[in-house]
Scaffold this motif. Structure first.
Motif, PDB file in Angstrom:
ATOM      1  N   TRP A   1       0.795  -1.222   0.000  1.00 41.78           N
ATOM      2  CA  TRP A   1       0.000   0.000   0.000  1.00 41.78           C
ATOM      3  C   TRP A   1       0.828   1.271   0.000  1.00 41.78           C
ATOM      4  N   TYR A   2       1.911   1.311   0.770  1.00 42.36           N
ATOM      5  CA  TYR A   2       2.671   2.561   0.860  1.00 42.36           C
ATOM      6  C   TYR A   2       4.137   2.285   1.177  1.00 42.36           C
ATOM      7  N   SER A   3       4.945   3.332   0.952  1.00 39.44           N
ATOM      8  CA  SER A   3       6.385   3.274   1.214  1.00 39.44           C
ATOM      9  C   SER A   3       6.750   4.431   2.143  1.00 39.44           C
ATOM     10  N   CYS A   4       7.526   4.153   3.176  1.00 39.99           N
ATOM     11  CA  CYS A   4       7.903   5.163   4.166  1.00 39.99           C
ATOM     12  C   CYS A   4       9.424   5.238   4.286  1.00 39.99           C
ATOM     13  N   GLU A   5       9.935   6.449   4.513  1.00 44.61           N
ATOM     14  CA  GLU A   5      11.366   6.642   4.747  1.00 44.61           C
ATOM     15  C   GLU A   5      11.558   7.639   5.874  1.00 44.61           C
ATOM     16  N   GLU A   6      12.665   7.490   6.617  1.00 41.72           N
ATOM     17  CA  GLU A   6      12.904   8.357   7.759  1.00 41.72           C
ATOM     18  C   GLU A   6      13.281   9.764   7.304  1.00 41.72           C
ATOM     19  N   MET A   7      13.005  10.733   8.165  1.00 49.29           N
ATOM     20  CA  MET A   7      13.315  12.140   7.886  1.00 49.29           C
ATOM     21  C   MET A   7      14.723  12.460   8.373  1.00 49.29           C
ATOM     22  N   ILE A   8      15.391  13.400   7.687  1.00 54.88           N
ATOM     23  CA  ILE A   8      16.714  13.858   8.119  1.00 54.88           C
ATOM     24  C   ILE A   8      16.536  15.029   9.080  1.00 54.88           C
ATOM     25  N   ASN A   9      17.209  14.951  10.224  1.00 56.64           N
ATOM     26  CA  ASN A   9      17.163  16.001  11.250  1.00 56.64           C
ATOM     27  C   ASN A   9      15.758  16.223  11.802  1.00 56.64           C
ATOM     28  N   GLU A  10      14.869  15.266  11.614  1.00 58.15           N
ATOM     29  CA  GLU A  10      13.509  15.372  12.142  1.00 58.15           C
ATOM     30  C   GLU A  10      13.054  14.011  12.638  1.00 58.15           C
ATOM     31  N   GLU A  11      12.077  14.031  13.540  1.00 62.89           N
ATOM     32  CA  GLU A  11      11.511  12.786  14.046  1.00 62.89           C
ATOM     33  C   GLU A  11      10.417  12.297  13.086  1.00 62.89           C
ATOM     34  N   GLY A  12      10.209  10.984  13.077  1.00 63.60           N
ATOM     35  CA  GLY A  12       9.120  10.424  12.294  1.00 63.60           C
ATOM     36  C   GLY A  12       9.525  10.004  10.894  1.00 63.60           C
ATOM     37  N   GLU A  13       8.526   9.665  10.091  1.00 66.24           N
ATOM     38  CA  GLU A  13       8.728   9.171   8.733  1.00 66.24           C
ATOM     39  C   GLU A  13       7.836   9.917   7.746  1.00 66.24           C
ATOM     40  N   LYS A  14       8.261   9.897   6.505  1.00 65.66           N
ATOM     41  CA  LYS A  14       7.454  10.447   5.414  1.00 65.66           C
ATOM     42  C   LYS A  14       6.994   9.278   4.556  1.00 65.66           C
ATOM     43  N   CYS A  15       5.685   9.164   4.365  1.00 64.56           N
ATOM     44  CA  CYS A  15       5.132   8.023   3.631  1.00 64.56           C
ATOM     45  C   CYS A  15       4.481   8.485   2.328  1.00 64.56           C
ATOM     46  N   ARG A  16       4.586   7.613   1.332  1.00 63.77           N
ATOM     47  CA  ARG A  16       3.947   7.854   0.039  1.00 63.77           C
ATOM     48  C   ARG A  16       3.248   6.587  -0.422  1.00 63.77           C
ATOM     49  N   SER A  17       2.213   6.745  -1.220  1.00 66.59           N
ATOM     50  CA  SER A  17       1.507   5.587  -1.762  1.00 66.59           C
ATOM     51  C   SER A  17       2.441   4.823  -2.694  1.00 66.59           C
ATOM     52  N   PHE A  18       2.550   3.521  -2.474  1.00 68.29           N
ATOM     53  CA  PHE A  18       3.420   2.724  -3.341  1.00 68.29           C
ATOM     54  C   PHE A  18       2.860   2.640  -4.755  1.00 68.29           C
ATOM     55  N   ILE A  19       1.536   2.708  -4.874  1.00 65.34           N
ATOM     56  CA  ILE A  19       0.913   2.645  -6.197  1.00 65.34           C
ATOM     57  C   ILE A  19       1.354   3.835  -7.049  1.00 65.34           C
ATOM     58  N   SER A  20       1.499   5.019  -6.411  1.00 64.84           N
ATOM     59  CA  SER A  20       1.922   6.207  -7.158  1.00 64.84           C
ATOM     60  C   SER A  20       3.390   6.131  -7.580  1.00 64.84           C
ATOM     61  N   LEU A  21       4.177   5.289  -6.889  1.00 67.37           N
ATOM     62  CA  LEU A  21       5.597   5.152  -7.227  1.00 67.37           C
ATOM     63  C   LEU A  21       5.827   4.137  -8.343  1.00 67.37           C
ATOM     64  N   THR A  22       4.876   3.240  -8.523  1.00 72.05           N
ATOM     65  CA  THR A  22       5.021   2.171  -9.511  1.00 72.05           C
ATOM     66  C   THR A  22       4.976   2.731 -10.927  1.00 72.05           C
ATOM     67  N   PRO A  23       5.850   2.284 -11.839  1.00 65.63           N
ATOM     68  CA  PRO A  23       5.772   2.717 -13.244  1.00 65.63           C
ATOM     69  C   PRO A  23       4.392   2.424 -13.831  1.00 65.63           C
ATOM     70  N   ALA A  24       3.928   3.325 -14.686  1.00 59.42           N
ATOM     71  CA  ALA A  24       2.577   3.193 -15.252  1.00 59.42           C
ATOM     72  C   ALA A  24       2.378   1.853 -15.960  1.00 59.42           C
ATOM     73  N   SER A  25       3.439   1.331 -16.581  1.00 54.89           N
ATOM     74  CA  SER A  25       3.319   0.073 -17.319  1.00 54.89           C
ATOM     75  C   SER A  25       3.118  -1.123 -16.400  1.00 54.89           C
TER      76      SER A  25
ATOM     77  N   LEU B   1      12.891   1.313 -12.426  1.00 58.77           N
ATOM     78  CA  LEU B   1      12.255   2.337 -13.267  1.00 58.77           C
ATOM     79  C   LEU B   1      11.453   3.361 -12.481  1.00 58.77           C
ATOM     80  N   GLY B   2      11.449   3.257 -11.163  1.00 60.00           N
ATOM     81  CA  GLY B   2      10.656   4.175 -10.345  1.00 60.00           C
ATOM     82  C   GLY B   2      11.252   5.574 -10.279  1.00 60.00           C
ATOM     83  N   PRO B   3      10.613   6.480  -9.535  1.00 60.36           N
ATOM     84  CA  PRO B   3      11.105   7.862  -9.432  1.00 60.36           C
ATOM     85  C   PRO B   3      12.519   7.936  -8.870  1.00 60.36           C
ATOM     86  N   GLU B   4      13.277   8.919  -9.356  1.00 56.90           N
ATOM     87  CA  GLU B   4      14.665   9.085  -8.897  1.00 56.90           C
ATOM     88  C   GLU B   4      14.730   9.381  -7.408  1.00 56.90           C
ATOM     89  N   ASP B   5      13.731  10.103  -6.890  1.00 58.30           N
ATOM     90  CA  ASP B   5      13.761  10.477  -5.470  1.00 58.30           C
ATOM     91  C   ASP B   5      13.261   9.355  -4.558  1.00 58.30           C
TER      92      ASP B   5
END
Length: 256
Positions: free
Chosen positions: A94-118, A192-196
Motif C-alpha cells: 500500500w505505501y512506502s515510508c522513509e525516515e526524515m533527516i534532522n527530524e523525528e518520524g517518517e514520510k510516507c507515500r503511496s506505493f501505487i503512485s511510485l510504480t511505473p505506469a506500465s 524504473l521508479g522515481p529518482e527520489d
C-alpha cells in the motif's frame, strides 16, 4: 475389534490440525497484507544545508566561524561521499515510508503512485489476488470450523471437508501468484521508479517472509484436509468390503 470412537477421534484431530494451520495462515496473511515491511533498505540522498545553529553529520554548514567560503567549496569537492547520508526506508503493497533527516518520524507515500505506469496493472492484479486469498482463507476457516462442530452425519462432514479442501488449495494458488506478482512489480519499481525514491540497497523484510509463511501454512492445511478426506473414503471402502465379505460368508455357510 477397534473401538469405533478411535477413528472418529482421529478424524477430529486431523480436522483440528487443518483448522489450526488454516487459521494461522489467515492471521499471517492479514498481518502481512496490512503492513509496509515487505521490502526494507536504504536510500542515499544529499545532505541538506544546515539551518541556524544546527550542527552534526547530517547537514552541510557553509561559512562557519572556523572557515571561509573557499574552504567550504574545497570540503565539498574533496570529501565526495560525505555530502550524502543514508536514509532507511520500508515499503509494502500500500505505501512506502522513509525516515526524515534532522527530524523525528517518517514520510510516507503511496506505493501505487511510485510504480511505473506500465506495471500498475500488475500491481492492482496482485492486490486483488491478495484480497481473494484472504477471503478464500476466511471461507476455508469457516468451513473447517463447521466441520469440527458438525456431528450428525459423516457424509455431510465429508462434503464440507471436500469443499474446504478445494477452497484452501485455490487460496494457496492465489497467494503464490499474488506474492510473485508483487515481487516482480517491486523489482521493476526499483529499476524504473522515481529518482527520489530508488533505493541504494534493499532486501526483503519480515512481512514478505510472513506472507510466504502464510502460503506454506495454507498448503499444509490443504494437504491435511485432503489427507483426511482420502483416509475417510478409504475407511468407508474398507468397511464396505468387510461387510460384503461377511454377507458372502453368511450366504455360503448359514448358521442354524
Amino acid at each position: 475389534k477397534m473401538p469405533s470412537s478411535i477413528p472418529e477421534a482421529d478424524r477430529r484431530h486431523r480436522a483440528s490440525a487443518a483448522f489450526s494451520l488454516s487459521f494461522l495462515s489467515l492471521i499471517f496473511s492479514i498481518t502481512a497484507f496490512s503492513s509496509s515491511y515487505w521490502c526494507e533498505g536504504t536510500r542515499k540522498v544529499a545532505k541538506p544545508f544546515c539551518k541556524g545553529d544546527s550542527k552534526g553529520d547530517l547537514c552541510i554548514r557553509f561559512n562557519s566561524a572556523d572557515g571561509n567560503g573557499s574552504q567550504a567549496v574545497q570540503y565539498i569537492w574533496e570529501t565526495g561521499d560525505d555530502k550524502f547520508v543514508e536514509k532507511k526506508f520500508h515499503a509494502g503493497i500500500w505505501y512506502s515510508c522513509e525516515e526524515m533527516i534532522n527530524e523525528e518520524g517518517e514520510k510516507c507515500r503511496s506505493f501505487i503512485s511510485l510504480t511505473p505506469a506500465s506495471d500498475r496493472g500488475v500491481l492492482w492484479l496482485s492486490i486483488v489476488a491478495e484480497l481473494l486469498y484472504v477471503v478464500l482463507l476466511l471461507t476455508g476457516n469457516i468451513l473447517m470450523s463447521v466441520e469440527i462442530c458438525y456431528y450428525s452425519s459423516v457424509i455431510d462432514g465429508l462434503k464440507i471437508n471436500a469443499f474446504s479442501a478445494v477452497v484452501t488449495v485455490l487460496a494457496g494458488l492465489l497467494g503464490m501468484v499474488a506474492h510473485m506478482m508483487y515481487t516482480t512489480v517491486f523489482q521493476m519499481t526499483v529499476n524504473l521508479g522515481p529518482e527520489d525514491w530508488r533505493p541504494h540497497t534493499w532486501d526483503y523484510g519480515w512481512s514478505y517472509g510472513l506472507a510466504w509463511t502464510s502460503f506454506a501454512c495454507c498448503m499444509a492445511a490443504a494437504v491435511t484436509t485432503i489427507n483426511k478426506y482420502t483416509k475417510t473414503i478409504l475407511e468407508f471402502k474398507h468397511k464396505r468390503k468387510k461387510l460384503e465379505r461377511s454377507f458372502r460368508i453368511q450366504y455360503k455357510f448359514p448358521e442354524y
